[in-house]
Design a protein around this motif. Structure first.
Motif, PDB file in Angstrom:
ATOM      1  N   LYS A   1     -78.852 -76.337  41.037  1.00  0.00           N
ATOM      2  CA  LYS A   1     -79.197 -75.434  40.131  1.00  0.00           C
ATOM      3  C   LYS A   1     -79.448 -73.961  40.814  1.00  0.00           C
ATOM      4  CE  LYS A   1     -79.448 -77.757  36.649  1.00  0.00           C
ATOM      5  NZ  LYS A   1     -80.116 -78.621  35.812  1.00  0.00           N
TER       6      LYS A   1
ATOM      7  N   ASP B   1     -73.596 -82.304  34.429  1.00  0.00           N
ATOM      8  CA  ASP B   1     -74.821 -81.157  34.221  1.00  0.00           C
ATOM      9  C   ASP B   1     -74.245 -79.685  34.533  1.00  0.00           C
ATOM     10  OD1 ASP B   1     -77.770 -80.640  34.245  1.00  0.00           O
ATOM     11  OD2 ASP B   1     -77.503 -80.165  36.307  1.00  0.00           O
TER      12      ASP B   1
ATOM     13  N   HIS C   1     -74.257 -74.875  32.507  1.00  0.00           N
ATOM     14  CA  HIS C   1     -75.129 -75.915  32.470  1.00  0.00           C
ATOM     15  C   HIS C   1     -74.441 -76.719  31.593  1.00  0.00           C
ATOM     16  CE1 HIS C   1     -79.423 -77.332  31.993  1.00  0.00           C
ATOM     17  NE2 HIS C   1     -78.700 -78.153  32.681  1.00  0.00           N
TER      18      HIS C   1
ATOM     19  N   LYS D   1     -77.118 -84.180  27.814  1.00  0.00           N
ATOM     20  CA  LYS D   1     -75.721 -83.898  28.636  1.00  0.00           C
ATOM     21  C   LYS D   1     -75.457 -85.449  29.086  1.00  0.00           C
ATOM     22  CE  LYS D   1     -77.196 -80.674  30.973  1.00  0.00           C
ATOM     23  NZ  LYS D   1     -78.638 -80.424  30.346  1.00  0.00           N
TER      24      LYS D   1
ATOM     25  N   SER E   1     -82.098 -78.543  29.597  1.00  0.00           N
ATOM     26  CA  SER E   1     -82.432 -79.688  30.293  1.00  0.00           C
ATOM     27  C   SER E   1     -83.173 -80.716  29.551  1.00  0.00           C
ATOM     28  CB  SER E   1     -83.564 -79.364  31.189  1.00  0.00           C
ATOM     29  OG  SER E   1     -83.003 -78.185  32.017  1.00  0.00           O
TER      30      SER E   1
END
Ligand code: GTP
Ligand code: SPV
Ligand code: MN
Length: 594
Positions: free
Chosen positions: A206, A277, A226, A252, A248
Motif C-alpha cells: 500500500k 489487489d 486498488h 477483490k 479493503s
C-alpha cells in the motif's frame, strides 16, 4: 555493500541512525530463506506448520493491538498541506523526519537490519519500479519475498546509479502511541515505525505501489489503483480483461479467482487471475488502457475463504504460505479460521495464542487474519501474469458493501460519468483497518486510504486520462452485498458474480441492451442468466427473478439522500473538485428529483 553508491550511502545513514548490530543483505536465495525461517522459528516469531500437509507453511501472530492498517497514524508529508488534501493526514516533511528521527534513534540496537531489494513489476522491465526496504523483522522479509520480486536480480537491474524508493521500517519498541506510517512522495521515501502488521510494514504494497505510485502516476501520466485484474476466456478462446476496485475486504481476491457456475463452465468459460489487489495502468500504443499487477503474491483475507467460496485461493495457500492471526490446530499443526468449514478444531490456540474453546462464542481467527501466498500457486493464474506490459482492459468495475441503495450492477453513461461513479463510491468499513466496522463511509475508487495526494487532483487525473484514451474501457458499478430486512445477503455472490460479469462483457460488445435510468444503465432482469442458481435467501425461499428485480431497482429516495452526503464529501475538497464532476452530481440530482 552493493555496487549502487546512493544505496550504500543511504543504508549507512539509516544504520547510523538506528544502530543495528548487524546488517544482512537479502539475496533471495533458498538457503537464505531457509536460514531466516529457522531463525524466526527459534525465536518464536514464526511457527513451522505440518510440513506434510502444508509444506513450506508457517504461522505468525502479531501483537494483539497491531492487527490492521492504522489510518489515523498514516501520513502524507508533502511540502504543501494542500497537496496531501483532506483525504490524508499531513505533516510537514521536516517536522516528520525530526519527530520520527527521534523514535528511530538507536531503535535497532541489539538487532539485525535486513536490506530487502525488491521490484514492483517484472524485474528490469520498462514499467517496473525498484524499492529497498530496511527492516528489523524476519516476518517482513519473508512476506516481502512472497509478495514482491526480491533479491540480487533487483540490485543488478538497479545498477550503479539506478533509483529506488527508500523504505525504512522498524518494529522499534512497538509503542502503539508512537506508531507512524509516513510517506514523503517528494523524496520517494517511506518511514514506518512501531508496527508489525501487513499493510503498515510490507512497504512495497500500500505504501509504495499505491500511495507513492499514485503520486508518481499523476506526474507521469499513468494510474496506480486498488484494483484486481482478471481475464475471462470465452468459449471461442478469446480472453477479455477487466479491472475492479472494491474497498479493503470487499471481495477483490474472491472475484479475481472466481470459478464460473457450472452452466458457464459447460459453455467453455474460464476465469484467469492477473492480480487481486493492485493495478498499475497505462495507456498503450493502441489507445487502450493496459493493466499490470506489480505484486508477486496474495495477502488475502482468511475468514470466509473455503472450498466453495474461493477454492483457488484456498489451493494457493497449500504451500509456501505464511498465515497471520489464524487459529492453530494443535492436533496436527494446521490452521483454521471462521468460514473455512464447520469443524473448528477442539484442541487449538486462537489468534492471540490462547487456548481456544470453539464453543464459547469467541472468534478463533482475527476477522482481518490473512494468508501470504505466492501468486504462482494459484490454479487459475493468468499466463499474462509475468507479461510486463499487462493486459488490455475492456471494462473497469467499481463496487462496495452497501446493504441498501446501490443496485447489483449499473453502467455509467461514459468515461466522465464513470469517473463520477468512482468518485461517489461508499462502503461499509471492514476489519482491514483499525476502527469501527460496518459504518458507511465514502471511499472514492476504493482509494480513500491509499491516494498519496489530494483526491480532488486525483479525480482530475482520471478525467485527464479519459481524454487521452482513444479506446476507453466501459465503466460499471456493482454491489454484491445488498441485505434483506432481516440482515441476510440477497445476492448469492462469489462464483455467481460471474453472471454479472457476463452481462458486463455483453454490454462492452454491444450484445445486450439495458434500461436507461437516472443513475446509469441497468440490466433488464431477464438478461442476467439465473439458470442453475439454487440459492436460499431464507429458509426455503430461493433466489428468483423477483428478488433480482428488487436489487436492480433505483430507489430514488435513498439515492437523493446519498447524493446529499456526496455534496458534503465533495465540499471538503473545495474548488479541487473538477467542474465536470459537480455537473454530473447536479444532473443526477435533477434527474432523480423530476
Ligand atoms: P483486501 O485484501 O483487504 O483489499 O480485500 P479484498 O477486496 O481482496 O476482499 P476479499 O476478496 O478477501 O473478501 C473479503 C471478505 O468478503 C471475505 O470474507 C469474503 O468471503 C467476503 N466476500 C467476497 N466476495 C463476496 C461475495 O460475493 N458475497 C459475499 N456475501 N461475501 C463476499
Ligand atoms: C487492504 O487493507 O486493502 C489490504 C490488506 O489489501 S493490507 O495490505 O494490510 O493493506
Ligand atoms: Mn487491499
Amino acid at each position: 555493500m552493493t555496487k549502487n553508491k546512493k544505496l550504500n550511502a543511504w543504508i549507512q545513514e539509516m544504520a547510523e541512525l538506528t544502530q543495528p548490530d548487524k546488517i544482512v543483505l537479502i539475496d533471495g536465495s533458498d538457503e537464505q530463506i531457509e536460514a531466516l525461517r529457522a531463525e524466526a522459528c527459534a525465536t518464536g516469531e514464526m511457527f513451522k506448520l505440518n510440513q506434510e500437509k502444508l509444506p513450506g507453511c508457517y504461522l505468525h501472530r502479531t501483537a494483539v493491538n497491531d492487527v490492521a492498517r492504522v489510518e489515523d497514524r498514516t501520513f502524507i508529508c508533502t511540502s504543501k498541506e494542500e497537496d496531501a488534501g483532506p483525504n490524508n493526514h499531513w505533516m510537514a516533511p521536516a517536522d516528520c523526519y525530526a519527530k520520527l528521527g527521534k523514535l528511530y534513534k538507536n531503535c535497532n540496537r541489539g538487532k539485525t537490519m535486513y536490506v530487502i531489494p525488491y521490484s514492483m513489476g517484472v524485474v528490469g522491465s520498462e514499467f517496473a519500479k525498484n524499492g529497498i526496504e530496511l527492516t528489523d523483522s524476519i516476518y517482513v522479509v519473508l512476506n516481502m519475498i512472497i509478495m514482491t520480486r526480491v533479491g540480487t536480480a533487483v540490485l543488478d537491474a538497479m545498477g550503479e546509479d539506478g533509483d529506488f524508493i527508500k523504505g525504512l521500517h522498524s518494529r522499534a519498541n512497538m509503542d502503539e502511541n508512537e506508531k507512524y506510517i509516513c510517506h514523503f512522495p517528494e523524496d520517494n521515501t517511506i518511514w514506518s515505525i512501531n508496527s508489525g502488521y501487513g499493510g503498515n510494514v510490507l512497504l512495497g504494497k500500500k505504501c509504495f505501489a499505491l500511495r507513492i505510485a499514485s503520486y508518481l502516476g499523476k506526474n507521469e501520466g499513468w494510474m496506480a489503483e486498488h484494483m484486481l485484474i482478471l481475464g475471462i476466456e470465452t468459449p471461442e478462446g478469446e480472453v477479455k480483461y477487466v479491472a475492479a476496485a472494491f474497498p479493503s475486504a470487499c471481495g477483490k481476491t474472491n472475484l479475481a479467482m472466481l470459478i464460473p457456475p457450472e452452466l458457464y463452465r459447460n459453455r467453455g468459460y474460464k476465469v484467469w487471475c492477473v492480480g487481486d489487489d493492485i493495478a498499475w495502468i497505462r495507456i498503450g500504443a493502441d489507445g487502450r488502457l493496459w493493466a499490470a499487477n506489480p505484486e508477486n503474491g496474495f495477502f488475502g483475507v482468511a475468514p470466509g475463504t473455503n472450498v466453495k467460496s474461493n477454492p483457488n485461493a484456498l489451493a494457493s495457500t497449500m504451500q509456501g504460505t505464511i498465515f497471520t492471526n489464524v487459529v492453530h490446530n494443535l492436533d496436527d499443526d494446521t490452521v483454521w479460521w471462521e468460514g473455512l468449514d464447520k469443524n473448528p478444531p477442539k484442541n487449538a490456540l486462537n489468534w492471540k495464542g490462547e487456548k481456544w474453546d470453539c464453543t464459547d462464542g469467541s472468534k478463533g481467527a482475527h476477522p482481518n487474519s490473512r494468508f501470504t501466498a505466492p501468486a504462482k500457486n494459484c490454479p487459475c493464474i493468468s499466463k499474462e501474469f509475468d507479461n510486463p506490459a499487462g493486459v488490455p482492459l475492456s471494462a473497469i468495475i467499481f463496487g462496495g458493501r452497501r446493504a441498501k441503495t446501490a443496485p447489483l450492477v449499473y453502467q455509467s453513461f461514459d468515461w466522465t460519468h464513470g469517473t463520477f461513479v468512482g468518485s461517489i463510491m461508499a462502503s461499509e468499513t471492514t476489519a482491514a483497518a483499525a476502527g469501527a466496522v460496518g459504518v458507511v463511509r465514502r471511499d472514492p475508487f476504493a482509494m480513500l486510504p491509499f491516494c498519496g495526494y489530494n483526491m480532488g487532483d486525483y479525480f482530475q487525473h482520471w478525467l485527464d486520462m479519459g481524454k487521452k484514451i482513444t479506446n476507453a474501457p466501459k465503466i460499471f458499478n456493482v454491489n454484491w452485498f445488498r441485505l434483506t430486512d432481516d440482515g441476510k445477503f440477497m445476492w448469492p455472490g462469489f462464483g455467481d458474480n460471474f453472471r454479472v460479469l457476463d452481462w458486463i462483457l455483453k454490454r462492452c460488445d454491444g450484445k445486450v441492451d439495458a434500461v436507461e435510468t437516472e443513475i446509469g444503465y441497468i440490466p433488464k432482469a431477464e438478461d442476467i442468466d439465473l439458470e442453475g442458481l439454487d440459492y436460499e435467501i431464507c429458509e426455503g425461499r430461493k433466489f428468483n427473478i423477483d428478488e433480482l428485480r428488487s436489487i436492480l431497482t433505483v430507489e430514488k429516495d435513498y439515492w437523493l439522500k446519498d447524493f446529499e452526503n456526496v455534496k458534503e464529501f465533495y465540499a471538503k475538497f473545495g474548488d479541487k473538485i473538477p467542474a465536470e464532476l459537480n455537473k454530473c452530481l447536479e444532473d443526477s440530482i435533477a434527474r432523480l428529483s423530476k
